[in-house]
Design a protein around this motif. Sequence first.
Motif, PDB file in Angstrom:
ATOM      1  N   GLY A  13       0.968  -1.349  -0.072  1.00  6.80           N
ATOM      2  CA  GLY A  13      -0.074  -0.004  -0.023  1.00  6.80           C
ATOM      3  C   GLY A  13       0.906   1.398   0.020  1.00  6.80           C
ATOM      4  O   GLY A  13       0.639   2.307  -0.816  1.00  6.80           O
ATOM      5  N   LEU A  14       1.965   1.251   0.972  1.00  2.92           N
ATOM      6  CA  LEU A  14       2.777   2.529   0.751  1.00  2.92           C
ATOM      7  C   LEU A  14       3.461   2.710  -0.559  1.00  2.92           C
ATOM      8  O   LEU A  14       3.748   3.923  -0.281  1.00  2.92           O
ATOM      9  N   ASN A  15       3.461   1.864  -1.364  1.00  2.28           N
ATOM     10  CA  ASN A  15       4.070   2.205  -2.642  1.00  2.28           C
ATOM     11  C   ASN A  15       2.930   2.752  -3.685  1.00  2.28           C
ATOM     12  O   ASN A  15       3.261   2.890  -4.915  1.00  2.28           O
ATOM     13  N   GLY A  16       2.075   2.942  -3.377  1.00  2.00           N
ATOM     14  CA  GLY A  16       0.954   3.407  -4.192  1.00  2.00           C
ATOM     15  C   GLY A  16      -0.104   2.456  -4.707  1.00  2.00           C
ATOM     16  O   GLY A  16      -0.768   2.584  -5.847  1.00  2.00           O
ATOM     17  N   TYR A  17       0.063   1.260  -4.254  1.00  3.81           N
ATOM     18  CA  TYR A  17      -0.865   0.183  -4.774  1.00  3.81           C
ATOM     19  C   TYR A  17      -2.478   0.708  -4.464  1.00  3.81           C
ATOM     20  O   TYR A  17      -2.701   1.497  -3.682  1.00  3.81           O
ATOM     21  N   ALA A  18      -3.140   0.258  -5.608  1.00  2.00           N
ATOM     22  CA  ALA A  18      -4.715   0.613  -5.724  1.00  2.00           C
ATOM     23  C   ALA A  18      -5.486   0.200  -4.295  1.00  2.00           C
ATOM     24  O   ALA A  18      -6.349   1.088  -3.918  1.00  2.00           O
ATOM     25  N   ARG A  19      -4.924  -0.558  -3.790  1.00  2.00           N
ATOM     26  CA  ARG A  19      -5.609  -1.040  -2.493  1.00  2.00           C
ATOM     27  C   ARG A  19      -4.765  -0.673  -1.119  1.00  2.00           C
ATOM     28  O   ARG A  19      -3.613  -0.621  -1.369  1.00  2.00           O
ATOM     29  N   GLN A  20      -5.424  -0.115  -0.072  1.00  2.00           N
ATOM     30  CA  GLN A  20      -4.755  -0.003   1.045  1.00  2.00           C
ATOM     31  C   GLN A  20      -4.392  -1.213   1.762  1.00  2.00           C
ATOM     32  O   GLN A  20      -5.434  -1.555   2.535  1.00  2.00           O
ATOM     33  N   THR A  21      -3.139  -1.722   1.454  1.00  2.00           N
ATOM     34  CA  THR A  21      -2.704  -2.961   2.243  1.00  2.00           C
ATOM     35  C   THR A  21      -1.898  -2.673   3.347  1.00  2.00           C
ATOM     36  O   THR A  21      -1.353  -3.572   4.094  1.00  2.00           O
ATOM     37  N   THR A  22      -1.601  -1.505   3.596  1.00  2.00           N
ATOM     38  CA  THR A  22      -0.882  -1.004   4.799  1.00  2.00           C
ATOM     39  C   THR A  22      -1.370   0.348   5.534  1.00  2.00           C
ATOM     40  O   THR A  22      -0.689   1.317   5.760  1.00  2.00           O
ATOM     41  N   PRO A  23      -2.446   0.017   6.145  1.00  2.00           N
ATOM     42  CA  PRO A  23      -3.365   1.069   6.712  1.00  2.00           C
ATOM     43  C   PRO A  23      -2.535   1.351   8.077  1.00  2.00           C
ATOM     44  O   PRO A  23      -2.479   2.619   8.418  1.00  2.00           O
ATOM     45  N   GLU A  24      -2.124   0.497   8.864  1.00  2.00           N
ATOM     46  CA  GLU A  24      -1.515   0.757   9.984  1.00  2.00           C
ATOM     47  C   GLU A  24      -0.214   1.515   9.919  1.00  2.00           C
ATOM     48  O   GLU A  24       0.135   2.288  10.613  1.00  2.00           O
ATOM     49  N   LEU A  25       0.542   1.104   8.972  1.00  2.00           N
ATOM     50  CA  LEU A  25       1.812   1.692   8.642  1.00  2.00           C
ATOM     51  C   LEU A  25       1.629   3.122   8.032  1.00  2.00           C
ATOM     52  O   LEU A  25       2.445   4.108   8.494  1.00  2.00           O
ATOM     53  N   SER A  26       0.809   3.396   7.344  1.00  2.00           N
ATOM     54  CA  SER A  26       0.285   4.832   6.880  1.00  2.00           C
ATOM     55  C   SER A  26       0.185   5.788   7.889  1.00  2.00           C
ATOM     56  O   SER A  26       0.450   6.909   7.887  1.00  2.00           O
ATOM     57  N   ARG A  27      -0.448   5.162   8.869  1.00  2.66           N
ATOM     58  CA  ARG A  27      -0.753   6.132   9.999  1.00  2.66           C
ATOM     59  C   ARG A  27       0.533   6.540  10.728  1.00  2.66           C
ATOM     60  O   ARG A  27       0.601   7.515  11.411  1.00  2.66           O
ATOM     61  N   LEU A  28       1.346   5.536  10.841  1.00  2.00           N
ATOM     62  CA  LEU A  28       2.802   5.824  11.561  1.00  2.00           C
ATOM     63  C   LEU A  28       3.900   6.578  10.586  1.00  2.00           C
ATOM     64  O   LEU A  28       4.748   6.939  10.987  1.00  2.00           O
ATOM     65  N   ALA A  29       3.470   6.546   9.253  1.00  2.12           N
ATOM     66  CA  ALA A  29       4.310   7.127   8.241  1.00  2.12           C
ATOM     67  C   ALA A  29       5.889   7.265   8.554  1.00  2.12           C
ATOM     68  O   ALA A  29       6.613   7.927   8.831  1.00  2.12           O
TER      69      ALA A  29
END
Length: 560
Positions: free
Chosen positions: A267-283
């Motif tokens: 997900g963090l790489n711009g994948y169409a699905r958000q597969t890394t929601p928890e990491l996205s919040r931690l940035a």
Amino acid sequence: MSTIVRSRPAGIASVWPALRRLADFRPEMTVERLALIAAGFFTLFCNGAFFRAVSGTGALHGHWSTAVSLVAMVGSLNVLLLCLLLNRWTAKPLLIALLLVTSVAAHFMSQYTVYLDADMIRNILHTDGKESGELVSAGMLPSLLTLGVLPSLMVWRVRLRHRAMGRAVMVRGAWVLLAVMVASGAALGSFQNLSALMRNHRELRHLVTPGNYLVSLGRVLADDQAGKHRPRTPLGINAHIAGRPMEARPRLLVLVVGETVRAQNWGLNGYARQTTPELSRLAPINFTQVSSCGSATEVSVPCMFSPWGRAHYDKDRVKHSESLLHVLEHAGIHTLWRDNQTGCKGVCDGLAFESFEHASVPKVCDAEGCMDEVMLQGLAGAVDRRNGDVVVVLHQLGNHGPAYYKRYPTHLRRFTPVCETSELGDCSQQQIVNAYDNAVLHTDEFLASTIRMLAAQTDRDTALIYLSDHGESLGENGLYLHGVPYAIAPETQTRVPMVMWLSSGFAASRGIDMQCMKREAQAPASQDNLFHSVLGLMQVSTPEYDGQRDLFRACSSAAG
């Protein structure tokens, strides 16, 4: 008194003699004739993956003579192989073993496009019973029965003709010579096309069965035997921590070695699905263009912990040298490898190691194994028992296939419908991707939990580096799983995610500009960088350190 005569029904009476004749059928033949029949069977019925791959290159388009030459060459090479392996005493048991193994090999090569080179055979030999069990499914039965069991029963019924030793040697020599001549003639008959095919697609030889796995197995056994009593070459024996005040807070670095997560579904790489929601919040710092050293664990894990990386990879040198963890130990930094997989592949030999493969922890473990959270159990206590700096490696089960549906808890079953079998050919590609993406969600949750645990530490500066070992094919172009020879492996198998997180105290003590790091993370990187980046981050001075491959160096103001 009359005699009662019981007669069989007319239908059974007509079939019974045929069944008796079949039961009594025990043909007699020489070992050479048996080898010829078996070679023909292997060539025509067990090499579908090879001939399909050759056809896919376009080499046979409009070239029927090339196709005939190729079949003749493969058939004669199989005759040669069997004539060299079989004799009067071993022919039947050995040939039965080959039939059974080849039937399984043919299934996996056809279903998943598996190339049985030395690295793949090494992977297979190091696979434990739990992983092997996930690969066994009802889908194997047709291949096992038709290509393995039934031909084996026929071989068992054969009576082998005996010859005097001298004559047997002469006849066998003649057959070997004839097989070589036919193979050579077939190759010369379409030399231009076949030489171009094998020169441009060398990987195809790993699809020719049974020769592929026999030759690869021989190479693996020879390598293992050669290095059996060979000590590891010391690495960084004079390593020491430099440029760090004595009163500095101790540091804890957690290295998470991921399993089978590919960059394309991150997900963090711009994948169409958000597969890394928890990491996205931690940035965290997310590296978007990372390549692996290999397409299988047996190559990638030892390689990423070595100073040479893919750029100067030498399997023998990597295998028989100490690793990054040994260098850290030489520098006085404690290391601990925690494993939810099949071991550290030699990386942690002689060092602290804990396996959770057969753990029994409520809520995270069942009869089939444990979720990766098990490796966080008791981690704080294990770290506290070690004074000074500590580096912990957590080796995930991650997205290990093909049973992706077993790699995440129920609450992460967000993408549906999912493929709920190891027989991926029975599922649509979307079902496979759904199960795989759910497993990525689990890695995201595991990493976020680990980071939060590290952030709560009050007596240490903490950091985390996550790097997957290799990617995975999910049906693209007919490819599944991983392990395709690196030269032809698709990017789905060689592009991997990498994430870094540093506590404010760690970043400050090292003078690392986090905004600079986020800019640098957009540049290409690889597993080659791990060895040198960890040494730079932990301020270890050793001749093996290469600052040009240290991902922190450009953004660090502290000495390293």
